[in-house]
Design an enzyme around this catalytic site. Structure first.
Site, mmCIF file in Angstrom:
data_model
loop_
_atom_site.group_PDB
_atom_site.id
_atom_site.type_symbol
_atom_site.label_atom_id
_atom_site.label_comp_id
_atom_site.label_asym_id
_atom_site.label_seq_id
_atom_site.Cartn_x
_atom_site.Cartn_y
_atom_site.Cartn_z
ATOM 1 N N CYS A 1 0.821 -1.208 0.000
ATOM 2 C CA CYS A 1 0.000 0.000 0.000
ATOM 3 C C CYS A 1 0.862 1.269 0.000
ATOM 4 O O CYS A 1 1.478 1.596 -0.993
ATOM 5 C CB CYS A 1 -0.977 -0.034 1.174
ATOM 6 S SG CYS A 1 -2.349 1.128 1.007
ATOM 7 N N HIS B 1 -3.922 -5.147 0.619
ATOM 8 C CA HIS B 1 -3.436 -5.643 1.912
ATOM 9 C C HIS B 1 -3.575 -7.163 1.978
ATOM 10 O O HIS B 1 -4.681 -7.675 2.191
ATOM 11 C CB HIS B 1 -4.210 -4.998 3.062
ATOM 12 C CG HIS B 1 -3.893 -3.552 3.268
ATOM 13 N ND1 HIS B 1 -2.888 -3.115 4.096
ATOM 14 C CD2 HIS B 1 -4.428 -2.428 2.721
ATOM 15 C CE1 HIS B 1 -2.817 -1.793 4.070
ATOM 16 N NE2 HIS B 1 -3.748 -1.348 3.242
ATOM 17 N N GLU C 1 -2.546 -9.053 4.333
ATOM 18 C CA GLU C 1 -2.602 -9.508 5.721
ATOM 19 C C GLU C 1 -4.014 -9.629 6.270
ATOM 20 O O GLU C 1 -4.233 -10.317 7.273
ATOM 21 C CB GLU C 1 -1.769 -8.580 6.619
ATOM 22 C CG GLU C 1 -2.309 -7.161 6.775
ATOM 23 C CD GLU C 1 -1.863 -6.204 5.680
ATOM 24 O OE1 GLU C 1 -1.951 -4.989 5.910
ATOM 25 O OE2 GLU C 1 -1.435 -6.668 4.605
#
Length: 509
Positions: A79, A167, A169
């Site tokens: 990001c 993202h 994660e």
């Protein structure tokens, strides 16, 4: 040699999640603020740049020296990290026409990319950004796109540097774990051998080397962290470990006697100290939560200093500090600023003359439990809910008095016992009652009452960095409320906290 991944934190709320996902893949990692990166990066297998609430176009945006990492380590920029890498390599970043937040699907995936191995077209990803990479430098190749984001991923040619706009994660990125594993294993060459058993073996050896024949004092609380720390140290140095359990008057009901009883069979040197009056007198009239924490920390150190003087030639104070304590106590520029002080993080006053050893300060809570299981600790100890170091003092909003503590202990005992009876205790990560500085009108019998309010808090979490409120069954909540109001004098209203972290914290103070 311990191989590691370094995560450079630019202030993203998701940075800790990146660490969690990396460790779930049995790879050790550390988080370091962008403005406090270690000078020496030995044994580092790769670098991850986090996201950030900043725009790379802001003058005060976080800055790092890319030359320290590019072409020297494999890099995965996420990001903000991706935008920073693109802009500082000659690309362009512009404001998005609309903020791109939420689910998206990859409509282009470069199948030959090592980062995107086994990730299919239309894989769902999670976006959260207000800027867009509009131009990439000539030596960059685009490896992933969505309908609205052309540069959803890129690779710097002839290097192991990769970047993604989404993202991986968060769980909404369905192939995020696969992407991270591709980076860690195929690109960084990590062996995925960081396990609980390996941690126990290496930590015991490191403690033996560090402590030698020195004596160590450790404050036991009855919780998971201090228990695991105690067993690790006991295995390393045996009877040179002296455990002290302090009753600060802020424990759960009957916890002092129960904890001393539970530890009898573990072979630890344990001494119990009744310091209730000492703590409560120092808390008198203090309402500010930070001042309460500091007062408790100060008295705790004083009590320990007294106890340490009774152990001849003691040189170390052991603490059950875990990684979230460390992270939350590090000040990072911007939104990752210090959330609260932790009384077991940081240095000791000069008068103590003790060095600090923290065998668990690289572990998240779930990792501590796995290490405890590897050490053979019993399930009832490992399954115990986390309990704040300052105890009930930070679950009593406002000033702390002996009367309030007694009321809260009774209410909390009813709450926890009902969770256990309903078979819900082990499904909840942390639960506790909070005494609110609010009085409300009620009716008991035919009389009007004006009494106190208890708030119930229960959350689901993995490590405490993020948490969702638990959807406890209404009949259980009703039973708990009725018992508290009927049995605890001074309470006429019970409420339930339905806030998640973030934006709320687990504790109210």
């Amino acid at each position: 040699m311990l191989e590691k991944i370094i995560i450079i934190d630019f202030g993203s709320q998701f940075t800790q999640l990146i660490a969690r996902r990396v460790r779930e893949l049995n790879v050790y990692c550390e988080i370091h603020p962008f403005n406090n990166i270690p000078e020496t990066l030995s044994d580092v297998k790769g670098i991850i740049f986090s996201g950030s609430p900043y725009s790379v176009r802001q003058e005060d945006a976080p800055q790092i020296d890319l030359t320290r990492f590019h072409q020297k380590f494999p890099v995965l920029a996420v990001c903000y990290g991706a935008q920073y890498l693109a802009q500082h390599s000659g690309g362009q970043v512009q404001p998005s026409s609309t903020r791109e937040y939420g689910r998206a699907n990859l409509n282009f995936v470069q199948s030959a990319s090592k980062l995107l191995k086994n990730i299919d077209l239309n894989s769902q990803v999670w976006m959260s950004h207000g800027d867009t990479i509009t131009v990439v430098p000539e030596n960059f190749e685009i490896i992933a796109s969505t309908d609205s984001v052309n540069v959803a991923g890129f690779h710097v040619k002839n290097s192991d540097t990769y970047a993604i706009q989404f993202h991986p994660e968060v769980t909404h990125s369905t192939d995020g774990k696969q992407l991270l594993e591709n980076f860690l294993v195929d690109i960084c060459g990590c062996s995925q051998n960081w396990t609980a058993d390996a941690f126990v073996e290496t930590t015991i050896a490191a403690l033996q080397e560090k402590l030698g024949d020195d004596k160590v004092v450790l404050g036991l609380s009855g919780g998971v962290d201090s228990s695991v720390a105690a067993i690790l140290l006991h295995k390393a140095i045996g009877t040179n470990l002296h455990c002290i359990f302090v009753d600060n008057g802020l424990l759960r009901k009957d916890e002092y006697a129960a904890v001393l009883e539970q530890y009898k069979h573990l072979g630890l040197n344990i001494k119990g100290i009744d310091a209730k009056d000492r703590f409560l007198s120092q808390l008198a009239g203090i309402k500010d939560p930070e001042l309460k924490r500091k007062a408790i920390g100060r008295v705790f150190i004083e009590v320990f200093d007294d106890a340490a003087h009774e152990v001849q030639d003691v040189k170390w104070l052991a603490q059950g500090t875990i990684y979230p304590d460390v992270i939350e106590s590090i000040s990072v520029k911007g939104p990752s600023a210090t959330i609260k002080s932790h009384h077991n993080v940081g240095g000791l006053p000069d008068f103590m003359k003790l060095k600090v050893v923290e065998p668990l300060n690289t572990l998240f809570k779930d990792e501590v439990r796995r290490v405890g299981k590897s050490l053979g600790l019993e399930a009832f100890i490992l399954g115990r809910h986390p309990f704040p170091g300052p105890g009930l003092a930070i679950r009593i909003l406002g000033d702390v008095t002996e009367e309030k503590v007694a009321i809260l202990q009774e209410a909390d005992a009813i709450y926890i016992n009902n969770l256990k009876e309903a078979g819900l205790y082990d499904q909840v990560w942390q639960a506790g009652a909070i005494f609110l500085p609010v009085q409300s009108v009620g009716v008991m019998g035919d009389e009007r009452t004006y009494e106190n309010v208890i708030c119930l808090r229960a959350v689901e979490s993995v490590d405490g960095m993020t948490a969702d409120w638990c959807h406890l069954p209404y009949p259980v909540l009703a039973k708990i409320s009725n018992e508290i109001i009927n049995k605890v004098k001074g309470i006429n209203r019970v409420v339930y906290d339905i806030s998640s972290k973030p934006p709320a914290t687990i504790e109210w103070e």
